[in-house]
Design a protein around this motif. Structure first.
Motif, mmCIF file in Angstrom:
data_model
loop_
_atom_site.group_PDB
_atom_site.id
_atom_site.type_symbol
_atom_site.label_atom_id
_atom_site.label_comp_id
_atom_site.label_asym_id
_atom_site.label_seq_id
_atom_site.Cartn_x
_atom_site.Cartn_y
_atom_site.Cartn_z
ATOM 1 N N TYR A 138 -8.098 -36.960 -68.400
ATOM 2 C CA TYR A 138 -8.565 -35.710 -67.798
ATOM 3 C C TYR A 138 -10.015 -35.411 -68.186
ATOM 4 O O TYR A 138 -10.818 -34.998 -67.358
ATOM 5 C CB TYR A 138 -7.646 -34.570 -68.232
ATOM 6 N N PHE A 139 -10.338 -35.657 -69.456
ATOM 7 C CA PHE A 139 -11.683 -35.350 -69.936
ATOM 8 C C PHE A 139 -12.757 -36.284 -69.377
ATOM 9 O O PHE A 139 -13.937 -35.953 -69.409
ATOM 10 C CB PHE A 139 -11.737 -35.391 -71.467
ATOM 11 N N ILE A 140 -12.366 -37.444 -68.841
ATOM 12 C CA ILE A 140 -13.365 -38.378 -68.294
ATOM 13 C C ILE A 140 -14.199 -37.694 -67.226
ATOM 14 O O ILE A 140 -15.423 -37.723 -67.268
ATOM 15 C CB ILE A 140 -12.682 -39.656 -67.744
ATOM 16 N N GLU A 141 -13.529 -37.049 -66.286
ATOM 17 C CA GLU A 141 -14.265 -36.384 -65.208
ATOM 18 C C GLU A 141 -14.768 -35.007 -65.613
ATOM 19 O O GLU A 141 -15.881 -34.618 -65.284
ATOM 20 C CB GLU A 141 -13.384 -36.248 -63.971
ATOM 21 N N VAL A 142 -13.940 -34.277 -66.353
ATOM 22 C CA VAL A 142 -14.312 -32.904 -66.706
ATOM 23 C C VAL A 142 -15.568 -32.880 -67.586
ATOM 24 O O VAL A 142 -16.428 -32.019 -67.419
ATOM 25 C CB VAL A 142 -13.132 -32.190 -67.402
ATOM 26 N N LEU A 143 -15.676 -33.850 -68.483
ATOM 27 C CA LEU A 143 -16.835 -33.892 -69.391
ATOM 28 C C LEU A 143 -17.909 -34.867 -68.922
ATOM 29 O O LEU A 143 -18.794 -35.237 -69.691
ATOM 30 C CB LEU A 143 -16.366 -34.272 -70.801
ATOM 31 N N GLU A 144 -17.845 -35.269 -67.670
ATOM 32 C CA GLU A 144 -18.758 -36.283 -67.136
ATOM 33 C C GLU A 144 -20.238 -35.879 -67.288
ATOM 34 O O GLU A 144 -21.076 -36.687 -67.671
ATOM 35 C CB GLU A 144 -18.423 -36.507 -65.660
ATOM 36 N N ASN A 145 -20.556 -34.645 -67.000
ATOM 37 C CA ASN A 145 -21.950 -34.197 -67.046
ATOM 38 C C ASN A 145 -22.305 -33.488 -68.338
ATOM 39 O O ASN A 145 -23.416 -32.972 -68.477
ATOM 40 C CB ASN A 145 -22.244 -33.276 -65.859
ATOM 41 N N ALA A 146 -21.389 -33.462 -69.285
ATOM 42 C CA ALA A 146 -21.641 -32.779 -70.558
ATOM 43 C C ALA A 146 -22.510 -33.661 -71.453
ATOM 44 O O ALA A 146 -22.478 -34.893 -71.365
ATOM 45 C CB ALA A 146 -20.322 -32.479 -71.262
ATOM 46 N N PRO A 147 -23.298 -33.037 -72.327
ATOM 47 C CA PRO A 147 -24.098 -33.837 -73.263
ATOM 48 C C PRO A 147 -23.201 -34.604 -74.240
ATOM 49 O O PRO A 147 -22.052 -34.225 -74.477
ATOM 50 C CB PRO A 147 -24.947 -32.803 -73.998
ATOM 51 N N LEU A 148 -23.750 -35.654 -74.804
ATOM 52 C CA LEU A 148 -22.986 -36.532 -75.689
ATOM 53 C C LEU A 148 -22.404 -35.785 -76.880
ATOM 54 O O LEU A 148 -21.239 -35.981 -77.242
ATOM 55 C CB LEU A 148 -23.862 -37.696 -76.161
ATOM 56 N N TYR A 149 -23.202 -34.894 -77.498
ATOM 57 C CA TYR A 149 -22.692 -34.173 -78.664
ATOM 58 C C TYR A 149 -21.481 -33.307 -78.307
ATOM 59 O O TYR A 149 -20.556 -33.155 -79.098
ATOM 60 C CB TYR A 149 -23.797 -33.325 -79.313
ATOM 61 N N PHE A 150 -21.475 -32.732 -77.077
ATOM 62 C CA PHE A 150 -20.349 -31.901 -76.656
ATOM 63 C C PHE A 150 -19.095 -32.754 -76.437
ATOM 64 O O PHE A 150 -17.992 -32.362 -76.802
ATOM 65 C CB PHE A 150 -20.720 -31.125 -75.387
ATOM 66 N N LYS A 151 -19.282 -33.943 -75.846
ATOM 67 C CA LYS A 151 -18.155 -34.860 -75.650
ATOM 68 C C LYS A 151 -17.562 -35.263 -76.993
ATOM 69 O O LYS A 151 -16.341 -35.252 -77.172
ATOM 70 C CB LYS A 151 -18.602 -36.117 -74.892
ATOM 71 N N VAL A 152 -18.434 -35.628 -77.929
ATOM 72 C CA VAL A 152 -17.968 -36.014 -79.267
ATOM 73 C C VAL A 152 -17.248 -34.843 -79.931
ATOM 74 O O VAL A 152 -16.193 -35.023 -80.559
ATOM 75 C CB VAL A 152 -19.156 -36.508 -80.128
ATOM 76 N N LEU A 153 -17.783 -33.650 -79.767
ATOM 77 C CA LEU A 153 -17.165 -32.456 -80.347
ATOM 78 C C LEU A 153 -15.777 -32.208 -79.760
ATOM 79 O O LEU A 153 -14.807 -31.981 -80.502
ATOM 80 C CB LEU A 153 -18.066 -31.231 -80.117
ATOM 81 N N ILE A 154 -15.635 -32.282 -78.458
ATOM 82 C CA ILE A 154 -14.346 -32.033 -77.795
ATOM 83 C C ILE A 154 -13.331 -33.108 -78.172
ATOM 84 O O ILE A 154 -12.191 -32.808 -78.555
ATOM 85 C CB ILE A 154 -14.513 -31.951 -76.261
ATOM 86 N N TYR A 155 -13.714 -34.368 -78.065
ATOM 87 C CA TYR A 155 -12.791 -35.448 -78.425
ATOM 88 C C TYR A 155 -12.436 -35.394 -79.915
ATOM 89 O O TYR A 155 -11.280 -35.582 -80.301
ATOM 90 C CB TYR A 155 -13.373 -36.823 -78.066
ATOM 91 N N GLY A 156 -13.417 -35.130 -80.746
ATOM 92 C CA GLY A 156 -13.165 -35.035 -82.188
ATOM 93 C C GLY A 156 -12.232 -33.886 -82.526
ATOM 94 O O GLY A 156 -11.300 -34.040 -83.318
ATOM 95 N N PHE A 157 -12.483 -32.728 -81.923
ATOM 96 C CA PHE A 157 -11.613 -31.576 -82.171
ATOM 97 C C PHE A 157 -10.188 -31.862 -81.704
ATOM 98 O O PHE A 157 -9.223 -31.515 -82.389
ATOM 99 C CB PHE A 157 -12.157 -30.327 -81.466
ATOM 100 N N THR A 158 -10.049 -32.507 -80.547
ATOM 101 C CA THR A 158 -8.717 -32.838 -80.022
ATOM 102 C C THR A 158 -7.991 -33.794 -80.968
ATOM 103 O O THR A 158 -6.804 -33.593 -81.273
ATOM 104 C CB THR A 158 -8.834 -33.458 -78.611
#
Length: 196
Positions: A138-158
């Protein structure tokens, strides 16, 4: 003869088993079961609301990637599986009335305990793996345009959240429930032994 007298004095000094009050035991067991069923009931309600929300997201939001839809479907499958087990446990706990046939009630509690112990391990881990896989897709598309630090933050928090719930909350929660269930079963068995 001296040994016999000593043995008799030790035997007589043993504390007598206290007789349990039927009303008190029934009241405590009903209160404990009500606690379990209330928690299961609200868990079922929350899970149904979450499933409905996931369906709404899947059917009314336009996703470009089939991976996103697959992720939501995997999450729905995991929630449906867990919901089925919760409904089954709720049914087992509400199936018998304690006052009508205590033996059947005791057997249903033991069945619930056995069923719960069998499913807690593999089902919980399967549930967490499916939810994780679904969220990752799900996050592949939802976080597609997000900056790298935000992706790392979301995946890390999850990942941290799943680790925390799996290795900290789950063992404590299920251990606490197991102790309460064992106490209720023990009281009912002792009460049953009093009348046998």
């Amino acid at each position: 003869m001296k040994d016999f007298d000593h043995l008799m004095s030790v035997w007589q000094a043993q504390p007598k088993k206290e007789h349990l009050s039927v009303d008190e035991v029934l009241k405590q067991v009903k209160k404990g079961i009500r606690s379990f069923t209330t928690r299961l009931y609200w868990g079922i309600v929350a899970m149904i609301c979450t499933v409905v929300a996931a369906f709404i997201i899947m059917f009314f939001m336009a996703f470009k990637s089939p991976a996103t839809t697959s992720g939501i479907l995997i999450i729905l499958l995991a929630m449906a599986m867990y919901l089925y087990v919760m409904l089954r446990h709720y049914h087992i706990l509400n199936k018998h009335d304690l006052t009508q046939n205590p033996t059947d009630y005791l057997n249903s509690l033991k069945q619930y305990q056995k069923d719960r112990n069998r499913t807690i391990g593999w089902l919980y881990y399967t549930y967490i793996l499916l939810i994780s896989a679904g969220l990752a897709l799900y996050f592949i598309e939802v976080l597609e345009n997000a900056p790298l630090y935000f992706k790392v933050l979301i995946y890390g928090f999850t990942i941290i959240w799943f680790m925390f719930t799996t290795f900290y909350i789950k063992p404590r929660m299920f251990k606490n429930e197991e102790e309460k269930l064992n106490l209720m079963i023990d009281r009912l068995e002792r009460l049953q032994d009093q009348f046998d």
